[in-house]
Design an enzyme around this catalytic site. Sequence first.
Site, PDB file in Angstrom:
ATOM      1  N   ASP A 239      41.815  37.130  44.721  1.00 45.10           N
ATOM      2  CA  ASP A 239      41.313  37.822  43.533  1.00 45.10           C
ATOM      3  C   ASP A 239      42.441  37.810  42.497  1.00 45.10           C
ATOM      4  O   ASP A 239      43.606  37.563  42.827  1.00 45.10           O
ATOM      5  CB  ASP A 239      40.917  39.251  43.910  1.00 45.10           C
ATOM      6  CG  ASP A 239      40.156  39.956  42.799  1.00 45.10           C
ATOM      7  OD1 ASP A 239      39.728  39.264  41.842  1.00 45.10           O
ATOM      8  OD2 ASP A 239      40.004  41.177  42.879  1.00 45.10           O
ATOM      9  N   ARG A 240      42.112  38.081  41.237  1.00 41.15           N
ATOM     10  CA  ARG A 240      43.163  38.048  40.222  1.00 41.15           C
ATOM     11  C   ARG A 240      43.655  39.456  39.893  1.00 41.15           C
ATOM     12  O   ARG A 240      44.711  39.887  40.328  1.00 41.15           O
ATOM     13  CB  ARG A 240      42.665  37.335  38.953  1.00 41.15           C
ATOM     14  CG  ARG A 240      43.795  36.884  38.035  1.00 41.15           C
ATOM     15  CD  ARG A 240      43.304  36.512  36.649  1.00 41.15           C
ATOM     16  NE  ARG A 240      43.022  37.687  35.838  1.00 41.15           N
ATOM     17  CZ  ARG A 240      42.618  37.647  34.567  1.00 41.15           C
ATOM     18  NH1 ARG A 240      42.422  36.479  33.980  1.00 41.15           N
ATOM     19  NH2 ARG A 240      42.392  38.765  33.902  1.00 41.15           N
ATOM     20  N   ASP A 241      42.859  40.211  39.134  1.00 39.72           N
ATOM     21  CA  ASP A 241      43.283  41.530  38.659  1.00 39.72           C
ATOM     22  C   ASP A 241      43.483  42.486  39.827  1.00 39.72           C
ATOM     23  O   ASP A 241      42.588  42.700  40.636  1.00 39.72           O
ATOM     24  CB  ASP A 241      42.249  42.099  37.677  1.00 39.72           C
ATOM     25  CG  ASP A 241      42.063  41.206  36.455  1.00 39.72           C
ATOM     26  OD1 ASP A 241      43.070  40.616  36.012  1.00 39.72           O
ATOM     27  OD2 ASP A 241      40.930  41.088  35.973  1.00 39.72           O
ATOM     28  N   THR A 281      37.475  35.501  40.471  1.00 40.19           N
ATOM     29  CA  THR A 281      37.645  36.731  39.701  1.00 40.19           C
ATOM     30  C   THR A 281      36.401  37.137  38.929  1.00 40.19           C
ATOM     31  O   THR A 281      35.748  36.299  38.287  1.00 40.19           O
ATOM     32  CB  THR A 281      38.842  36.592  38.730  1.00 40.19           C
ATOM     33  OG1 THR A 281      38.926  37.738  37.890  1.00 40.19           O
ATOM     34  CG2 THR A 281      38.733  35.343  37.863  1.00 40.19           C
ATOM     35  N   ASN A 282      36.044  38.406  38.997  1.00 47.66           N
ATOM     36  CA  ASN A 282      35.024  38.965  38.112  1.00 47.66           C
ATOM     37  C   ASN A 282      35.629  39.170  36.735  1.00 47.66           C
ATOM     38  O   ASN A 282      36.746  39.678  36.615  1.00 47.66           O
ATOM     39  CB  ASN A 282      34.522  40.309  38.641  1.00 47.66           C
ATOM     40  CG  ASN A 282      33.561  40.151  39.803  1.00 47.66           C
ATOM     41  OD1 ASN A 282      32.700  39.275  39.789  1.00 47.66           O
ATOM     42  ND2 ASN A 282      33.714  40.984  40.818  1.00 47.66           N
ATOM     43  N   GLN A 283      34.899  38.773  35.710  1.00 39.32           N
ATOM     44  CA  GLN A 283      35.352  38.969  34.333  1.00 39.32           C
ATOM     45  C   GLN A 283      34.199  39.520  33.505  1.00 39.32           C
ATOM     46  O   GLN A 283      33.727  38.917  32.541  1.00 39.32           O
ATOM     47  CB  GLN A 283      35.880  37.651  33.763  1.00 39.32           C
ATOM     48  CG  GLN A 283      37.164  37.163  34.416  1.00 39.32           C
ATOM     49  CD  GLN A 283      38.332  38.101  34.178  1.00 39.32           C
ATOM     50  OE1 GLN A 283      38.491  38.659  33.082  1.00 39.32           O
ATOM     51  NE2 GLN A 283      39.155  38.320  35.203  1.00 39.32           N
ATOM     52  N   ALA A 284      33.757  40.712  33.914  1.00 41.52           N
ATOM     53  CA  ALA A 284      32.619  41.356  33.246  1.00 41.52           C
ATOM     54  C   ALA A 284      32.929  41.705  31.798  1.00 41.52           C
ATOM     55  O   ALA A 284      32.011  41.931  30.994  1.00 41.52           O
ATOM     56  CB  ALA A 284      32.222  42.615  34.013  1.00 41.52           C
TER      57      ALA A 284
END
Length: 326
Positions: A239-241, A281-284
């Site tokens: 994951d990123r963040d 990564t989620n980037q909502a």
Amino acid sequence: MKKIDLVILAGGLGSRLGSYTLTKPKPLIKINGKFFLEILIRKFAKYNFENIYILAGFKGNQIYRLFNNKIYNFSKIKCVIEKKRLGTWGAIKNIKKIIKNDFILSNADSIIDTNFHNLIFKNKTKNTDIDMILVKNLNYKSNLTLTRLNITNNKVFFSKKSVYMNGGVYLVNKKLLDDSRYNNAKSIENDVLPNLIKHKKVGGIKSNNFFLDIGTPKNLIFAKKKLLSKIKKPAIFLDRDGVINHDNGYTFKWKKFKFKNFVEKALRYIVKKNYLIFIITNQAGIAKGYFKESDFHILHKKIKTYLAKKNIYFNDVKYCPYHPKA
């Protein structure tokens, strides 16, 4: 870091392959369900290229439809189809007005399972026009011009006793395209490189890693059976963040992107162990309108530039720019 492009030569007829290339160009032969050209692009795209150019010829429209304007690991592909057969050097000269940077040049029908960091980002050999990768010659006899090569004092030279040959991957100084001595040259292998080697204008590095040219029926059959097992590696998905960087909420600007403690050390360790690295990564924030998808791309180009200096590369980054309430 100096900007650099990637140029892939994909214009050949593939005549040695007979029926395999009657209806499609050689780079579009499938290996375990994947186009060979896509395998090659994904191999290169982890590096920090400004642009990727595919130079197509025979049945080039097929390559154009599949790859033109596609983005691989934040590098955009531009496909150029030659109107008539130009040869390898002619095809390169054909984009002289388009390409702005020094570039890595690769054949579209061969693959070297090696880390190209030293070729791409090392200090270029002094007083050379091209740097190239030499690979061990395992009974390749199709190009007698560039077999039996060796390196001394960082310069490539011909040696009857050497087991190394041209690996088909080069770092090219863009200024070479303006050299009038090669205005009428057709082939980089036959008309340009031998003369440059003779005048000590070619540097290089050796690779003892796996190399394969799919240009003969025997090698293609081998590729269909064994290629993926030869280049397959273990992988780690991150994951990123909150894992790679501190999560301060919808991070999309480089000045606010801060790596967590020991992450760079951990990534270097993973690279040393020869693992592939993928970011999921989620980037909502894109869907919610906090930042644009282009902002995400710009940030990751900066991340690639920063990490490339440390010989750290992500093989790919997959992101989800959606949210059910957006």
